[in-house]
Design a protein around this motif. Sequence first.
Motif, PDB file in Angstrom:
ATOM      1  N   ALA A 128      13.883   1.925   7.069  1.00  0.00           N
ATOM      2  CA  ALA A 128      14.294   2.695   5.890  1.00  0.00           C
ATOM      3  C   ALA A 128      13.158   3.567   5.363  1.00  0.00           C
ATOM      4  N   PHE A 129      11.957   3.019   5.331  1.00  0.00           N
ATOM      5  CA  PHE A 129      10.812   3.789   4.845  1.00  0.00           C
ATOM      6  C   PHE A 129      10.538   4.982   5.752  1.00  0.00           C
ATOM      7  N   VAL A 130      10.584   4.773   7.061  1.00  0.00           N
ATOM      8  CA  VAL A 130      10.323   5.884   7.988  1.00  0.00           C
ATOM      9  C   VAL A 130      11.397   6.958   7.858  1.00  0.00           C
ATOM     10  N   LEU A 131      12.661   6.552   7.779  1.00  0.00           N
ATOM     11  CA  LEU A 131      13.751   7.519   7.649  1.00  0.00           C
ATOM     12  C   LEU A 131      13.590   8.376   6.394  1.00  0.00           C
ATOM     13  N   ALA A 132      13.335   7.734   5.271  1.00  0.00           N
ATOM     14  CA  ALA A 132      13.236   8.454   4.005  1.00  0.00           C
ATOM     15  C   ALA A 132      11.992   9.333   3.946  1.00  0.00           C
ATOM     16  N   LEU A 133      10.862   8.784   4.333  1.00  0.00           N
ATOM     17  CA  LEU A 133       9.595   9.516   4.214  1.00  0.00           C
ATOM     18  C   LEU A 133       9.515  10.677   5.193  1.00  0.00           C
ATOM     19  N   ALA A 134       9.962  10.461   6.420  1.00  0.00           N
ATOM     20  CA  ALA A 134       9.913  11.541   7.407  1.00  0.00           C
ATOM     21  C   ALA A 134      10.848  12.676   6.999  1.00  0.00           C
ATOM     22  N   GLY A 135      12.033  12.325   6.503  1.00  0.00           N
ATOM     23  CA  GLY A 135      12.967  13.347   6.051  1.00  0.00           C
ATOM     24  C   GLY A 135      12.414  14.153   4.897  1.00  0.00           C
ATOM     25  N   SER A 136      11.811  13.481   3.928  1.00  0.00           N
ATOM     26  CA  SER A 136      11.233  14.177   2.776  1.00  0.00           C
ATOM     27  C   SER A 136      10.016  15.000   3.174  1.00  0.00           C
ATOM     28  N   ALA A 137       9.159  14.434   4.008  1.00  0.00           N
ATOM     29  CA  ALA A 137       7.924  15.126   4.394  1.00  0.00           C
ATOM     30  C   ALA A 137       8.231  16.451   5.070  1.00  0.00           C
ATOM     31  N   GLU A 138       9.203  16.446   5.967  1.00  0.00           N
ATOM     32  CA  GLU A 138       9.525  17.668   6.699  1.00  0.00           C
ATOM     33  C   GLU A 138      10.145  18.713   5.780  1.00  0.00           C
ATOM     34  N   GLN A 139      11.015  18.296   4.881  1.00  0.00           N
ATOM     35  CA  GLN A 139      11.645  19.253   3.973  1.00  0.00           C
ATOM     36  C   GLN A 139      10.649  19.840   2.986  1.00  0.00           C
ATOM     37  N   MET A 140       9.696  19.036   2.547  1.00  0.00           N
ATOM     38  CA  MET A 140       8.686  19.520   1.610  1.00  0.00           C
ATOM     39  C   MET A 140       7.810  20.581   2.267  1.00  0.00           C
ATOM     40  N   ALA A 141       7.568  20.423   3.559  1.00  0.00           N
ATOM     41  CA  ALA A 141       6.670  21.342   4.259  1.00  0.00           C
ATOM     42  C   ALA A 141       7.391  22.545   4.847  1.00  0.00           C
ATOM     43  N   ALA A 142       8.716  22.427   5.008  1.00  0.00           N
ATOM     44  CA  ALA A 142       9.459  23.440   5.754  1.00  0.00           C
ATOM     45  C   ALA A 142       9.786  24.664   4.922  1.00  0.00           C
ATOM     46  N   ASN A 143       9.972  25.761   5.626  1.00  0.00           N
ATOM     47  CA  ASN A 143      10.390  27.009   4.994  1.00  0.00           C
ATOM     48  C   ASN A 143      11.712  27.524   5.574  1.00  0.00           C
ATOM     49  N   GLY A 144      12.227  26.833   6.593  1.00  0.00           N
ATOM     50  CA  GLY A 144      13.431  27.310   7.271  1.00  0.00           C
ATOM     51  C   GLY A 144      14.699  26.881   6.574  1.00  0.00           C
ATOM     52  N   GLY A 145      15.852  27.177   7.198  1.00  0.00           N
ATOM     53  CA  GLY A 145      17.137  26.793   6.668  1.00  0.00           C
ATOM     54  C   GLY A 145      17.377  25.308   6.788  1.00  0.00           C
ATOM     55  N   ARG A 146      18.417  24.842   6.079  1.00  0.00           N
ATOM     56  CA  ARG A 146      18.664  23.406   6.006  1.00  0.00           C
ATOM     57  C   ARG A 146      18.960  22.800   7.374  1.00  0.00           C
ATOM     58  N   ALA A 147      19.779  23.455   8.185  1.00  0.00           N
ATOM     59  CA  ALA A 147      20.142  22.913   9.495  1.00  0.00           C
ATOM     60  C   ALA A 147      18.910  22.760  10.388  1.00  0.00           C
ATOM     61  N   ALA A 148      18.046  23.765  10.373  1.00  0.00           N
ATOM     62  CA  ALA A 148      16.833  23.712  11.189  1.00  0.00           C
ATOM     63  C   ALA A 148      15.915  22.598  10.712  1.00  0.00           C
ATOM     64  N   VAL A 149      15.812  22.443   9.396  1.00  0.00           N
ATOM     65  CA  VAL A 149      14.960  21.397   8.833  1.00  0.00           C
ATOM     66  C   VAL A 149      15.474  20.022   9.229  1.00  0.00           C
ATOM     67  N   GLN A 150      16.793  19.848   9.215  1.00  0.00           N
ATOM     68  CA  GLN A 150      17.361  18.564   9.604  1.00  0.00           C
ATOM     69  C   GLN A 150      16.993  18.210  11.039  1.00  0.00           C
ATOM     70  N   LYS A 151      17.064  19.178  11.939  1.00  0.00           N
ATOM     71  CA  LYS A 151      16.729  18.921  13.340  1.00  0.00           C
ATOM     72  C   LYS A 151      15.268  18.514  13.491  1.00  0.00           C
TER      73      LYS A 151
END
Length: 222
Positions: A128-151
């Motif tokens: 659970a910690f890895v899922l939540a933290l990795a998802g948040s970390a990538e979105q915080m750093a990303a500049n692309g669209g939502r679909a690309a960020v999810q991938k």
Amino acid sequence: MNQAAETLEPTRLQKAVEAIAITPEAATMLVDGYRATFKSKFEREPESLEDKRRIAAKIIGRYSKLSAAVGAVTAVPSVIPGFGTAVAVLGGGAADLAAALKLQIDMCMCLVEVYESELSSEDKKHLAFVLALAGSAEQMAANGGRAAVQKIAQKLVYQYLRGPALISIKQLFKRVSITFTQKAMAKAIPAGVGVAFSGSSNYVLTTVVGKVAVAVLAKDVT
């Protein structure tokens, strides 16, 4: 102190979040409630992948709404039990980040219970910690669209799941903290992180983190 011990020493942010995050046992009780509601409505146990997706969608919706409520500072004490603990450990702004992460981790703990109920409590917590933290970390750093960020976030999750659990979690906490600090210093704090931001942005961030978690847990790899 040896190098291994130093490597596993948690950061202040990690200590604060772990102190207020839900336990695997509490997550099981919450999910059992959703299972009971499903059984009452459909007169069968939620066993198929589609059944689990229905329950997962309810969980993501619940925590996304809670995250939106965290968008108002005055709502924090009622929405985040133990928020005072995060404030005591971290102080103001970083405690806001801890509150946002706490809800995302709670959500992922419930999603893990939906898809991987047979895991041990410790394994559920790590996942659970890895899922939540990795998802948040990538979105915080990303500049692309939502679909690309999810991938990209899904790939990041798999990357960290391959490593030693405790080290991976500490690395992710550090990554989130550094990214948040850099954004704050640049006056470009990512939308959706912490109580200082709008409820709508918090809602979107939590929803995307939930979708990334479900994609990983359901083995929905594309």
